[in-house]
Design an enzyme around this catalytic site. Structure first.
Site, PDB file in Angstrom:
ATOM      1  N   TYR A  99     -16.682  13.858 -16.314  1.00  0.00           N
ATOM      2  CA  TYR A  99     -17.142  12.471 -16.225  1.00  0.00           C
ATOM      3  C   TYR A  99     -18.170  12.380 -15.082  1.00  0.00           C
ATOM      4  CZ  TYR A  99     -17.159   7.644 -14.770  1.00  0.00           C
ATOM      5  OH  TYR A  99     -17.571   6.405 -14.376  1.00  0.00           O
ATOM      6  N   ARG A 104       0.836  -1.215   0.000  1.00  0.00           N
ATOM      7  CA  ARG A 104       0.000   0.000   0.000  1.00  0.00           C
ATOM      8  C   ARG A 104       0.869   1.263   0.000  1.00  0.00           C
ATOM      9  NH1 ARG A 104      -1.969   2.209   4.384  1.00  0.00           N
ATOM     10  NH2 ARG A 104      -2.217   0.243   5.487  1.00  0.00           N
ATOM     11  N   LYS A 149      -8.408   3.730 -19.652  1.00  0.00           N
ATOM     12  CA  LYS A 149      -8.781   4.090 -21.016  1.00  0.00           C
ATOM     13  C   LYS A 149      -7.585   3.901 -21.971  1.00  0.00           C
ATOM     14  CE  LYS A 149     -12.719   4.916 -19.121  1.00  0.00           C
ATOM     15  NZ  LYS A 149     -12.633   5.536 -17.866  1.00  0.00           N
ATOM     16  N   ASP A 162      -7.771  16.670 -15.829  1.00  0.00           N
ATOM     17  CA  ASP A 162      -7.983  15.271 -16.193  1.00  0.00           C
ATOM     18  C   ASP A 162      -7.603  15.140 -17.667  1.00  0.00           C
ATOM     19  OD1 ASP A 162      -9.098  12.866 -17.123  1.00  0.00           O
ATOM     20  OD2 ASP A 162     -10.621  12.864 -15.554  1.00  0.00           O
TER      21      ASP A 162
HETATM   22  C1  LIG Z   1     -12.487  11.582 -18.145  1.00  0.00           C
HETATM   23  C2  LIG Z   1     -12.622  10.519 -17.086  1.00  0.00           C
HETATM   24  N1  LIG Z   1     -12.059  10.712 -15.882  1.00  0.00           N
HETATM   25  C3  LIG Z   1     -12.155   9.789 -14.889  1.00  0.00           C
HETATM   26  C4  LIG Z   1     -12.868   8.621 -15.076  1.00  0.00           C
HETATM   27  C5  LIG Z   1     -12.969   7.618 -13.967  1.00  0.00           C
HETATM   28  O1  LIG Z   1     -12.102   6.554 -14.235  1.00  0.00           O
HETATM   29  P1  LIG Z   1     -12.286   5.046 -13.700  1.00  0.00           P
HETATM   30  O2  LIG Z   1     -13.513   4.504 -14.359  1.00  0.00           O
HETATM   31  O3  LIG Z   1     -11.014   4.396 -14.119  1.00  0.00           O
HETATM   32  O4  LIG Z   1     -12.447   5.128 -12.226  1.00  0.00           O
HETATM   33  C6  LIG Z   1     -13.474   8.371 -16.326  1.00  0.00           C
HETATM   34  C7  LIG Z   1     -14.224   7.139 -16.555  1.00  0.00           C
HETATM   35  O5  LIG Z   1     -14.884   6.965 -17.549  1.00  0.00           O
HETATM   36  C8  LIG Z   1     -13.342   9.353 -17.357  1.00  0.00           C
HETATM   37  O6  LIG Z   1     -13.895   9.184 -18.565  1.00  0.00           O
END
Ligand SMILES: Cc1ncc(COP(=O)(O)O)c(C=O)c1O
Length: 392
Positions: free
Chosen positions: A110, A57, A208, A183
């Site tokens: 998101y 961890r 992704k 992000d």
């Molecule tokens: C732009 C973006 N940020 C964060 C996330 C969250 O990621 P995770 O599903 O890996 O927790 C997503 C998920 O689709 C996303 O599209």
């Protein structure tokens, strides 16, 4: 290595070969804990006086290699690999914000990032103002005395609106205690490097494009030494959303082909976007590579290419969208994005269903919007499938 071109570093920056056995690839250190030679050594490691591993961890060699690679590619000095994109988002904002603080965030995010900011953070006394960050003046107008963070996604999920990162940095600098967070999931460091533009922290859902094969859920945070060290020793250590060694290995493997995958995806996406724009059943296409995108010029300035995500609205609204999604054969009806296969989904009822309808509509996420994550298949087959799905 630091001076090599980005495409070379994508393949080589993981330092995977630096292991005792000389294995070509980073071993999966599937171990929860690490052995100390004696009490003095254990105490020195806990005190931070001796480098070395303690407990997974708190750090693991497979994870460490991935972190080094991501820091190198994004142009930061350190990174943290976590168990999901949301673990990355929450570890960052919960480190940066305390009760009584305020954050300015994009109104298009998101869905679960939005619900974390809109529902959970206020429970802990943190206030969030959502604004359309594609217009920098909206950010400036929302700043308060207690603003500590500006948080954006660019391009944003799912409307593909773009935020000018140089403007965000300028606005943050007008006050001395604001941290900027971006992000960068839709772009990856191959197409956009916010740290080089002066942003403080970059986040990825590594699930992704970084993973790229639809087989891993993971998150990454990248930035500079002091801040990243602080996040590691607080919200990562104590909330514990770390990545498993096997998932770190899958990401190290996925990243090796990032450049070739993303090149092919961008090439395909441009053709799919042009096809959609010309199809009589389509009302509107949102893709930054199209001249019709209101921020096409900003996209050209800020991004190396336009990515693989296209949103579009059909003239027949929700019913026409539903018809398309139920009739595609090659494009797969699934959430997530950035995989080698083309995925298609309906944001209002799926990824963004957690965002209240009124807020969704204000942010431009209409009930008729369809989002497609273009893959690496033969583009003629993708187009043919969308065409037959729309025409049925
Ligand atoms: C732009 C973006 N940020 C964060 C996330 C969250 O990621 P995770 O599903 O890996 O927790 C997503 C998920 O689709 C996303 O599209």
């Amino acid at each position: 290595m630091k001076d090599s071109k980005l495409t070379t570093r994508i393949v080589h920056a993981d330092e995977g070969q630096k292991n005792e056995a000389g294995a070509l690839r980073t071993p999966i250190y599937q171990s929860s804990t690490f052995v100390f030679d004696n009490v003095e050594q254990g105490a020195a490691r806990f005190a931070g006086e001796e480098a070395g591993y303690i407990y997974t961890r708190l750090g693991n060699p497979t994870q460490k290699n991935l972190e080094k690679q991501m820091a190198n590619l994004e142009g930061g000095d350190d990174a943290i690999a976590l168990g999901s994109g949301m673990a990355a988002v929450s570890a960052v904002v919960m480190n940066l914000l305390n009760c009584g603080d305020h954050m300015v965030a994009s109104d298009t995010l998101y869905g679960c990032t939005h619900s974390l900011f809109d529902e959970l953070l206020p429970n802990w006394g943190i206030e969030v103002t959502f604004v359309d960050t594609s217009e920098p003046e909206n950010i400036r107008a929302a700043i308060k005395d207690n603003t500590k963070v500006i948080y954006t996604e660019t391009p944003a999920n799912p409307t593909i609106s773009i935020t000018d990162l140089e403007e965000v940095v300028k606005i943050a600098k007008e006050k001395d205690d604001i941290t900027t967070v971006v992000d960068n999931t839709f772009m990856t460091p191959y197409l956009q490097r916010p740290l080089e533009m002066g942003i403080d922290i970059v986040i990825h859902s590594a699930t992704k494009y970084l993973g790229g094969h639809g087989d891993t859920v993971a998150g990454i945070v990248v930035g500079f030494e002091e801040l990243i060290g602080d996040i590691k020793m607080t919200t990562v250590k104590d909330l514990g959303g770390i990545i498993a060694p096997f998932d770190a290995f899958l990401l190290l493997r996925g990243i090796k082909t990032l450049a070739v995958r993303v090149d092919k995806i961008c090439e395909n996406a441009m053709k799919v976007a042009k096809f959609l724009e010309e199809h009589p059943a389509v009302e509107r296409v949102y893709y930054p590579g199209l001249e019709s995108h209101p921020q096409h010029e900003l996209a050209k300035k800020q991004m190396e290419d336009f990515g693989g995500i296209i949103a579009f609205e059909l003239k027949g609204g929700f019913e026409a969208g539903k018809n398309l999604l139920n009739n595609v054969e090659l494009c797969t009806l699934a959430v997530s994005l950035g995989d080698v296969d083309t995925l298609i989904q309906h944001p209002a009822s799926m990824t963004h269903s957690v965002v209240p309808q009124e807020e969704r509509e204000k942010a431009g996420i209409t009930d008729g919007m369809v989002r497609v994550s273009v893959g690496i298949e033969d583009v003629d087959d993708i187009i043919e499938d969308l065409k037959q799905g729309m025409e049925q």
